[in-house]
Design an enzyme around this catalytic site. Structure first.
Site, PDB file in Angstrom:
ATOM      1  N   LYS A 184       0.724  -1.442  -0.490  1.00 39.35           N
ATOM      2  CA  LYS A 184      -0.169   0.126  -0.328  1.00 39.35           C
ATOM      3  C   LYS A 184       1.050   1.112  -0.113  1.00 39.35           C
ATOM      4  O   LYS A 184       1.514   1.045   1.043  1.00 39.35           O
ATOM      5  CB  LYS A 184      -0.653   0.614   1.402  1.00 39.35           C
ATOM      6  CG  LYS A 184      -1.869   0.806   0.583  1.00 39.35           C
ATOM      7  CD  LYS A 184      -2.582   1.633   2.397  1.00 39.35           C
ATOM      8  CE  LYS A 184      -1.579   2.613   3.108  1.00 39.35           C
ATOM      9  NZ  LYS A 184      -2.372   4.169   2.655  1.00 39.35           N
ATOM     10  N   GLY A 237       7.069   4.360   8.238  1.00 37.48           N
ATOM     11  CA  GLY A 237       6.344   5.556   8.342  1.00 37.48           C
ATOM     12  C   GLY A 237       6.292   6.521  10.244  1.00 37.48           C
ATOM     13  O   GLY A 237       7.882   5.916  10.341  1.00 37.48           O
ATOM     14  N   THR A 239       6.263   6.918  13.985  1.00 38.56           N
ATOM     15  CA  THR A 239       5.913   5.902  15.033  1.00 38.56           C
ATOM     16  C   THR A 239       4.020   6.063  15.581  1.00 38.56           C
ATOM     17  O   THR A 239       4.646   4.696  16.145  1.00 38.56           O
ATOM     18  CB  THR A 239       6.939   6.741  16.481  1.00 38.56           C
ATOM     19  OG1 THR A 239       8.249   6.658  15.950  1.00 38.56           O
ATOM     20  CG2 THR A 239       7.409   5.955  17.550  1.00 38.56           C
ATOM     21  N   GLY A 242       3.457   3.354  13.430  1.00 40.09           N
ATOM     22  CA  GLY A 242       4.062   1.692  13.449  1.00 40.09           C
ATOM     23  C   GLY A 242       3.608   1.239  15.138  1.00 40.09           C
ATOM     24  O   GLY A 242       3.140   0.526  14.574  1.00 40.09           O
ATOM     25  N   GLU A 260      10.123   0.866   9.923  1.00 36.36           N
ATOM     26  CA  GLU A 260      11.244   1.451  10.056  1.00 36.36           C
ATOM     27  C   GLU A 260      10.539   2.941   9.854  1.00 36.36           C
ATOM     28  O   GLU A 260       9.468   3.732   9.431  1.00 36.36           O
ATOM     29  CB  GLU A 260      11.107   1.971   8.532  1.00 36.36           C
ATOM     30  CG  GLU A 260      11.720   0.685   8.145  1.00 36.36           C
ATOM     31  CD  GLU A 260      13.160   0.000   8.519  1.00 36.36           C
ATOM     32  OE1 GLU A 260      13.996   1.256   9.128  1.00 36.36           O
ATOM     33  OE2 GLU A 260      13.888  -1.220   8.844  1.00 36.36           O
ATOM     34  N   CYS A 294      13.755  10.378   7.001  1.00 38.53           N
ATOM     35  CA  CYS A 294      13.398  10.295   8.350  1.00 38.53           C
ATOM     36  C   CYS A 294      14.968  10.244   9.168  1.00 38.53           C
ATOM     37  O   CYS A 294      15.117  10.462  10.473  1.00 38.53           O
ATOM     38  CB  CYS A 294      13.283   8.872   8.287  1.00 38.53           C
ATOM     39  SG  CYS A 294      13.977   7.653   7.109  1.00 38.53           S
ATOM     40  N   GLU A 392       9.187  15.171  15.955  1.00 38.73           N
ATOM     41  CA  GLU A 392       9.785  15.738  14.768  1.00 38.73           C
ATOM     42  C   GLU A 392       9.078  16.098  13.658  1.00 38.73           C
ATOM     43  O   GLU A 392       7.946  16.043  13.793  1.00 38.73           O
ATOM     44  CB  GLU A 392       9.859  13.806  13.584  1.00 38.73           C
ATOM     45  CG  GLU A 392      10.108  13.502  12.636  1.00 38.73           C
ATOM     46  CD  GLU A 392      10.185  12.351  12.700  1.00 38.73           C
ATOM     47  OE1 GLU A 392       8.643  11.852  11.911  1.00 38.73           O
ATOM     48  OE2 GLU A 392      10.755  12.131  11.599  1.00 38.73           O
TER      49      GLU A 392
HETATM   50  P1  NAD Z   1       1.773   8.155   8.578  1.00 41.16           P
HETATM   51  O1  NAD Z   1       2.240   7.157   9.807  1.00 41.16           O
HETATM   52  O2  NAD Z   1       0.960   8.981   8.738  1.00 41.16           O
HETATM   53  O3  NAD Z   1       1.503   7.244   6.273  1.00 41.16           O
HETATM   54  C1  NAD Z   1       2.851   5.865   6.543  1.00 41.16           C
HETATM   55  C2  NAD Z   1       1.962   5.323   5.640  1.00 41.16           C
HETATM   56  O4  NAD Z   1       0.823   4.663   6.257  1.00 41.16           O
HETATM   57  C3  NAD Z   1       1.036   5.494   4.883  1.00 41.16           C
HETATM   58  O5  NAD Z   1       1.018   5.100   3.886  1.00 41.16           O
HETATM   59  C4  NAD Z   1      -0.590   5.947   5.852  1.00 41.16           C
HETATM   60  O6  NAD Z   1      -1.393   5.669   4.621  1.00 41.16           O
HETATM   61  C5  NAD Z   1      -0.285   4.152   6.319  1.00 41.16           C
HETATM   62  N1  NAD Z   1      -1.115   4.474   7.475  1.00 41.16           N
HETATM   63  C6  NAD Z   1      -1.892   5.705   7.871  1.00 41.16           C
HETATM   64  N2  NAD Z   1      -2.690   4.779   9.390  1.00 41.16           N
HETATM   65  C7  NAD Z   1      -2.554   3.439   9.269  1.00 41.16           C
HETATM   66  C8  NAD Z   1      -3.147   3.007   9.913  1.00 41.16           C
HETATM   67  N3  NAD Z   1      -4.320   3.388  10.909  1.00 41.16           N
HETATM   68  N4  NAD Z   1      -3.068   1.697   9.401  1.00 41.16           N
HETATM   69  C9  NAD Z   1      -2.057   1.278   8.647  1.00 41.16           C
HETATM   70  N5  NAD Z   1      -2.113   2.553   7.831  1.00 41.16           N
HETATM   71  C10 NAD Z   1      -2.211   3.251   8.047  1.00 41.16           C
HETATM   72  O7  NAD Z   1       4.310   8.948   7.876  1.00 41.16           O
HETATM   73  P2  NAD Z   1       4.109   9.501   6.404  1.00 41.16           P
HETATM   74  O8  NAD Z   1       3.421  11.065   7.338  1.00 41.16           O
HETATM   75  O9  NAD Z   1       3.690   8.971   5.366  1.00 41.16           O
HETATM   76  O10 NAD Z   1       5.971   9.260   6.686  1.00 41.16           O
HETATM   77  C11 NAD Z   1       6.416   9.749   7.581  1.00 41.16           C
HETATM   78  C12 NAD Z   1       6.349   9.407   8.443  1.00 41.16           C
HETATM   79  O11 NAD Z   1       7.470   8.697   7.871  1.00 41.16           O
HETATM   80  C13 NAD Z   1       7.915  10.236   9.218  1.00 41.16           C
HETATM   81  O12 NAD Z   1       7.914   9.945  10.740  1.00 41.16           O
HETATM   82  C14 NAD Z   1       8.937   9.464   8.264  1.00 41.16           C
HETATM   83  O13 NAD Z   1      10.145   9.874  10.234  1.00 41.16           O
HETATM   84  C15 NAD Z   1       8.599   8.107   8.364  1.00 41.16           C
HETATM   85  N6  NAD Z   1       9.857   8.222   7.387  1.00 41.16           N
HETATM   86  C16 NAD Z   1      10.566   6.462   8.589  1.00 41.16           C
HETATM   87  C17 NAD Z   1      11.924   5.715   8.280  1.00 41.16           C
HETATM   88  C18 NAD Z   1      12.455   5.295   7.635  1.00 41.16           C
HETATM   89  O14 NAD Z   1      12.788   3.949   7.037  1.00 41.16           O
HETATM   90  N7  NAD Z   1      13.362   4.592   9.536  1.00 41.16           N
HETATM   91  C19 NAD Z   1      11.621   6.595   6.097  1.00 41.16           C
HETATM   92  C20 NAD Z   1      10.736   7.522   5.357  1.00 41.16           C
HETATM   93  C21 NAD Z   1      10.293   8.142   6.668  1.00 41.16           C
END
Ligand code: NAD
Length: 489
Positions: A184, A237, A239, A242, A260, A294, A392
């Site tokens: 997804k 995504g 924390t 996660g 991650e 990130c 963050e």
């Molecule tokens: P996010 O957590 O909002 O969303 C990430 C993904 O999760 C999206 O596809 C979103 O649609 C999905 N999602 C959201 N709610 C969900 C739920 N309830 N159930 C299942 N899926 C759900 O994060 P974002 O805004 O897309 O990305 C930014 C974040 O990602 C930042 O915190 C960044 O640090 C982190 N990030 C981490 C890494 C790493 O490798 N550690 C890499 C890139 C980004």
């Protein structure tokens, strides 16, 4: 149906907006769509089919049907499929860049990560023959061994800030180890991954091996996290999300989860640091992808003896390197924040900075009146308890505080729930190695900083930044399960 577009170099003739299931592009079962807006212009970019739970079921069924034949292939045949996909991705590089630009504002000329996608696929292909178990003769009258075997149907949920490379870190490892997968993408930036799916289709990847769904966290992501036929889920995504993923996995079939997650990474600059290297590196780290990385070094601790000099140099460098423009213009180095929500989020932190009365050396507000541009911002003397230090921000906003003592700065650097990345600049190698040992982070840089990564080095977070590894041989372990076989002689 795919939408016709007409202008700009790098622009695909059609923008694919359907779901990729079982080797075919199909509309969602419900027929509903969601809209993407260009964050530089706020103009409509595309309407995209939105996957729901019924589409997840179809994709998982396709992945399940494809698994026996895919996992039974000669490992080199799987590698050959990946190499063909890499070749197709390479040809599409300008279109992939264009699609990210119109979704989340990444400049088309930004080399950050994106052009590495085909190389990353080839690196995973090269691991084909390294997926091995062990043998043991340590038990008398037995010859024992371990087998490393794929999970079967896997899931991946990814963010928007580097869509294709983030997807490949999961898909490449999953497929070469013999799994099939349902991905997804983020609702903010689904288009480049759909083009990557088109590349996979054209490269002849067998139907069902890779399925790509566009959709929201609710309901699509949740349907993946809770699916009873998915045995392994890799999530990148925030924390906060996660933690939800981990809970949903536990409440369903206790699927194995890799996470991650976010970061608030410290960068320590000692008074003997080579500032000609440290200053541009610090600026690049917080400005790349407009701070939406990130591993961005978003907390700098500079030794008090050089603090004024460092801040002056950094202010000038960030002003110069942080010039923004239209992401579709090849001369643009920095784009806007990804969308209105990210823009508002960063603005909220800038408002907090004003309320807390911290020193603002550069920026501190919106840039221009159209699009979601934020000024490169440098804050100093921020209380360690402030949300500006703890949370963050995910924007081009850097906090610089001072220190004098090694023990004190290491304690402050580690005083965070995050543990993704950490860096130190000093000419004293003993001090650098003490820091490398002491940092509570999955990656540490000495006399360099993010976005430094290497294909043969594991990438993953400590503490609230996640669990599991991507890249390197360790990623192969994350996508295989281990079995002990005891053979009586
Ligand atoms: P996010 O957590 O909002 O969303 C990430 C993904 O999760 C999206 O596809 C979103 O649609 C999905 N999602 C959201 N709610 C969900 C739920 N309830 N159930 C299942 N899926 C759900 O994060 P974002 O805004 O897309 O990305 C930014 C974040 O990602 C930042 O915190 C960044 O640090 C982190 N990030 C981490 C890494 C790493 O490798 N550690 C890499 C890139 C980004």
């Amino acid at each position: 149906m795919a939408q016709l577009v007409t202008e700009r170099p790098g622009k695909p003739e059609v923008i694919e907006n359907r779901l990729y299931i079982n080797g075919q592009f199909v509309p969602s079962q419900s027929g509903s769509t969601f809209d993407i807006y260009n964050p530089a212009t706020e103009a409509h970019s595309a309407s995209v089919y939105e996957a729901g739970p019924e589409d997840v079921d179809l994709a998982v069924a396709a992945a399940k049907a494809a698994f026996p034949a895919w996992s039974d292939l000669n490992a080199l045949q799987r590698a050959h499929h990946l190499e063909k996909w890499a070749n197709a991705l390479e040809k599409c590089a300008p279109e992939l860049a264009y699609l990210d630009a119109i979704c989340m504002g990444k400049p088309i000329n930004s080399d950050f990560f994106g052009s590495l996608a085909p190389t990353m696929v080839r690196v995973f292909a090269s691991k084909a023959l390294d997926i091995l178990g062990d043998t043991s003769l340590n038990t008398p009258n037995f010859m024992n061994m371990t087998l490393r075997q794929p999970y079967g149907v896997c899931g991946a949920i990814i963010p928007w800030n580097g869509p294709v490379p983030t997807m490949i870190m999961k898909v490449g490892a999953a497929l070469i180890t013999g799994n099939t997968i349902v991905v997804k993408t983020s609702e903010k930036a689904p288009l480049s991954c759909l083009l990557a799916a088109r590349c996979a289709q054209e490269a002849g990847l067998p139907p069902g091996v890779l399925n790509i769904l566009s959709g929201y966290g609710r309901p699509c992501g949740e349907a993946i996290a809770r699916h009873m036929d998915i045995r392994k889920l890799s999530f990148t995504g925030s924390t906060a999300t996660g933690k939800l993923i981990q809970r949903m996995a536990a409440e369903s079939n206790l699927k194995s989860v890799d996470l991650e997650l976010g970061g608030k990474s410290p960068l320590i600059i000692w008074d003997d640091a080579d500032l000609s290297k440290a200053v541009p590196a610090a600026a690049q780290s917080i400005l790349a992808n407009s701070g939406q990385v990130c591993i961005a070094s978003s907390r700098v601790y500079v030794h008090a003896a050089i603090a004024q000099q460092f801040i002056d140099l950094l202010t000038t460098t960030m002003r110069e390197m942080g010039k923004s423009g239209d992401p579709l213009d090849p001369s643009t180095m920095r784009g806007p924040q990804a969308d209105a929500a990210q823009f508002e989020r960063v603005q909220g932190y800038l408002q907090l900075a004003r309320e807390e009365g911290v020193e603002i050396h550069l920026g501190g507000g919106r840039e221009g009146s159209q699009g979601y541009f934020i000024e490169p911002t440098l804050l100093s003397n921020v209380p360690e308890s402030s949300k500006l230090v703890k949370e963050e921000i995910f924007g081009p906003v850097l906090v610089v505080n001072t220190f004098t003592d090694e023990e004190e700065v290491m304690t402050r650097a580690n005083d965070t729930e995050y543990g993704l990345y950490a860096s130190v600049y000093t000419r004293d190698m003993s001090r650098a190695l003490r820091a490398a040992k002491r940092f509570e982070a999955g990656s540490v840089c000495v006399n360099c900083t993010s976005p430094m990564m290497a294909f043969d080095m594991p990438f993953g977070g400590w503490k609230g930044s996640g669990q599991g590894q991507e890249l390197s041989r360790y990623a192969m372990d994350c996508w295989t399960q281990l079995k002990s076989v005891f053979i009586a002689l």
